[in-house]
Design a protein around this motif. Structure first.
Motif, PDB file in Angstrom:
ATOM      1  N   LYS A  15       0.785  -1.001  -0.028  1.00  0.00           N
ATOM      2  CA  LYS A  15       0.169   0.035  -0.033  1.00  0.00           C
ATOM      3  C   LYS A  15       0.849   1.377  -0.107  1.00  0.00           C
ATOM      4  O   LYS A  15       0.113   2.329   0.000  1.00  0.00           O
ATOM      5  CB  LYS A  15      -1.054  -0.107   1.281  1.00  0.00           C
ATOM      6  N   ASP A  16       2.119   1.127   0.139  1.00  0.00           N
ATOM      7  CA  ASP A  16       2.945   2.457  -0.180  1.00  0.00           C
ATOM      8  C   ASP A  16       3.841   2.723  -1.123  1.00  0.00           C
ATOM      9  O   ASP A  16       4.797   3.377  -1.151  1.00  0.00           O
ATOM     10  CB  ASP A  16       3.897   2.312   1.276  1.00  0.00           C
ATOM     11  N   GLN A  17       3.513   1.907  -2.363  1.00  0.00           N
ATOM     12  CA  GLN A  17       4.259   2.347  -3.463  1.00  0.00           C
ATOM     13  C   GLN A  17       3.123   2.024  -4.600  1.00  0.00           C
ATOM     14  O   GLN A  17       2.003   1.214  -4.446  1.00  0.00           O
ATOM     15  CB  GLN A  17       5.490   1.337  -3.762  1.00  0.00           C
ATOM     16  N   PHE A  18       3.213   2.792  -5.667  1.00  0.00           N
ATOM     17  CA  PHE A  18       2.201   2.724  -6.924  1.00  0.00           C
ATOM     18  C   PHE A  18       2.757   2.578  -8.167  1.00  0.00           C
ATOM     19  O   PHE A  18       3.968   3.378  -8.386  1.00  0.00           O
ATOM     20  CB  PHE A  18       1.232   3.535  -6.515  1.00  0.00           C
ATOM     21  N   MET A  19       2.126   2.282  -9.110  1.00  0.00           N
ATOM     22  CA  MET A  19       2.468   2.544 -10.670  1.00  0.00           C
ATOM     23  C   MET A  19       1.745   3.867 -11.018  1.00  0.00           C
ATOM     24  O   MET A  19       0.579   4.489 -10.899  1.00  0.00           O
ATOM     25  CB  MET A  19       2.137   1.536 -11.422  1.00  0.00           C
ATOM     26  N   LEU A  20       2.499   4.679 -12.072  1.00  0.00           N
ATOM     27  CA  LEU A  20       2.178   5.665 -12.918  1.00  0.00           C
ATOM     28  C   LEU A  20       2.396   5.168 -14.181  1.00  0.00           C
ATOM     29  O   LEU A  20       3.310   4.885 -14.787  1.00  0.00           O
ATOM     30  CB  LEU A  20       2.947   6.727 -12.716  1.00  0.00           C
ATOM     31  N   ARG A  21       1.418   5.334 -14.924  1.00  0.00           N
ATOM     32  CA  ARG A  21       1.011   4.484 -16.359  1.00  0.00           C
ATOM     33  C   ARG A  21       1.287   2.990 -16.281  1.00  0.00           C
ATOM     34  O   ARG A  21       1.058   2.467 -15.082  1.00  0.00           O
ATOM     35  CB  ARG A  21       2.063   5.303 -17.393  1.00  0.00           C
ATOM     36  N   ASN A  22       1.917   2.452 -17.005  1.00  0.00           N
ATOM     37  CA  ASN A  22       2.625   0.976 -16.998  1.00  0.00           C
ATOM     38  C   ASN A  22       4.125   0.934 -16.905  1.00  0.00           C
ATOM     39  O   ASN A  22       4.297  -0.153 -16.812  1.00  0.00           O
ATOM     40  CB  ASN A  22       1.923   0.446 -17.922  1.00  0.00           C
ATOM     41  N   ASP A  24       6.327   3.425 -14.751  1.00  0.00           N
ATOM     42  CA  ASP A  24       6.901   4.023 -13.670  1.00  0.00           C
ATOM     43  C   ASP A  24       6.360   3.662 -12.272  1.00  0.00           C
ATOM     44  O   ASP A  24       5.138   3.883 -12.017  1.00  0.00           O
ATOM     45  CB  ASP A  24       6.614   5.433 -13.839  1.00  0.00           C
ATOM     46  N   LEU A  25       7.375   3.098 -11.401  1.00  0.00           N
ATOM     47  CA  LEU A  25       6.794   2.591 -10.091  1.00  0.00           C
ATOM     48  C   LEU A  25       7.315   3.878  -9.058  1.00  0.00           C
ATOM     49  O   LEU A  25       8.422   4.137  -9.150  1.00  0.00           O
ATOM     50  CB  LEU A  25       7.560   1.341  -9.617  1.00  0.00           C
ATOM     51  N   VAL A  26       6.347   4.357  -8.434  1.00  0.00           N
ATOM     52  CA  VAL A  26       6.809   5.456  -7.345  1.00  0.00           C
ATOM     53  C   VAL A  26       6.782   4.867  -5.837  1.00  0.00           C
ATOM     54  O   VAL A  26       5.724   4.273  -5.745  1.00  0.00           O
ATOM     55  CB  VAL A  26       5.694   6.515  -7.251  1.00  0.00           C
ATOM     56  N   ALA A  27       7.701   5.080  -5.191  1.00  0.00           N
ATOM     57  CA  ALA A  27       8.140   4.496  -3.752  1.00  0.00           C
ATOM     58  C   ALA A  27       8.371   5.651  -2.812  1.00  0.00           C
ATOM     59  O   ALA A  27       9.667   5.638  -2.282  1.00  0.00           O
ATOM     60  CB  ALA A  27       8.836   3.267  -3.796  1.00  0.00           C
TER      61      ALA A  27
END
Length: 74
Positions: A15-22, A24-27
């Motif tokens: 629950k503390d990282q996510f994808m932007l588009r398909n 880019d992984l943001v942490a």
């Protein structure tokens, strides 16, 4: 949600990282200790400074609060 993009790779509780588009992984760093563990999906990834990582593993990072940690799928 990471589980939708990478099913069966163990991201259901992430629950503390996510994808932007398909690609880019943001942490982001969300604690005052400036440390975090990032789980990268399978494949090759490069961080915001260009360092390459093998996916399917967890890595621990020490990141200053003013830096947004992200990875691009290669």
């Amino acid at each position: 949600h990471m589980e939708y993009e990478f099913p069966n790779e163990g991201f259901a509780e992430c629950k503390d990282q996510f994808m932007l588009r398909n690609k880019d992984l943001v942490a982001p760093v969300i604690t005052k200790e400036n440390k975090r563990i990032v789980k990268l999906p399978k494949g090759r990834w490069a961080d915001d400074k260009g360092k390459s990582y093998k996916g399917g593993k967890e890595y621990e990072f020490e990141i200053p609060i003013d830096r947004l940690l992200y990875f691009e799928k290669k």
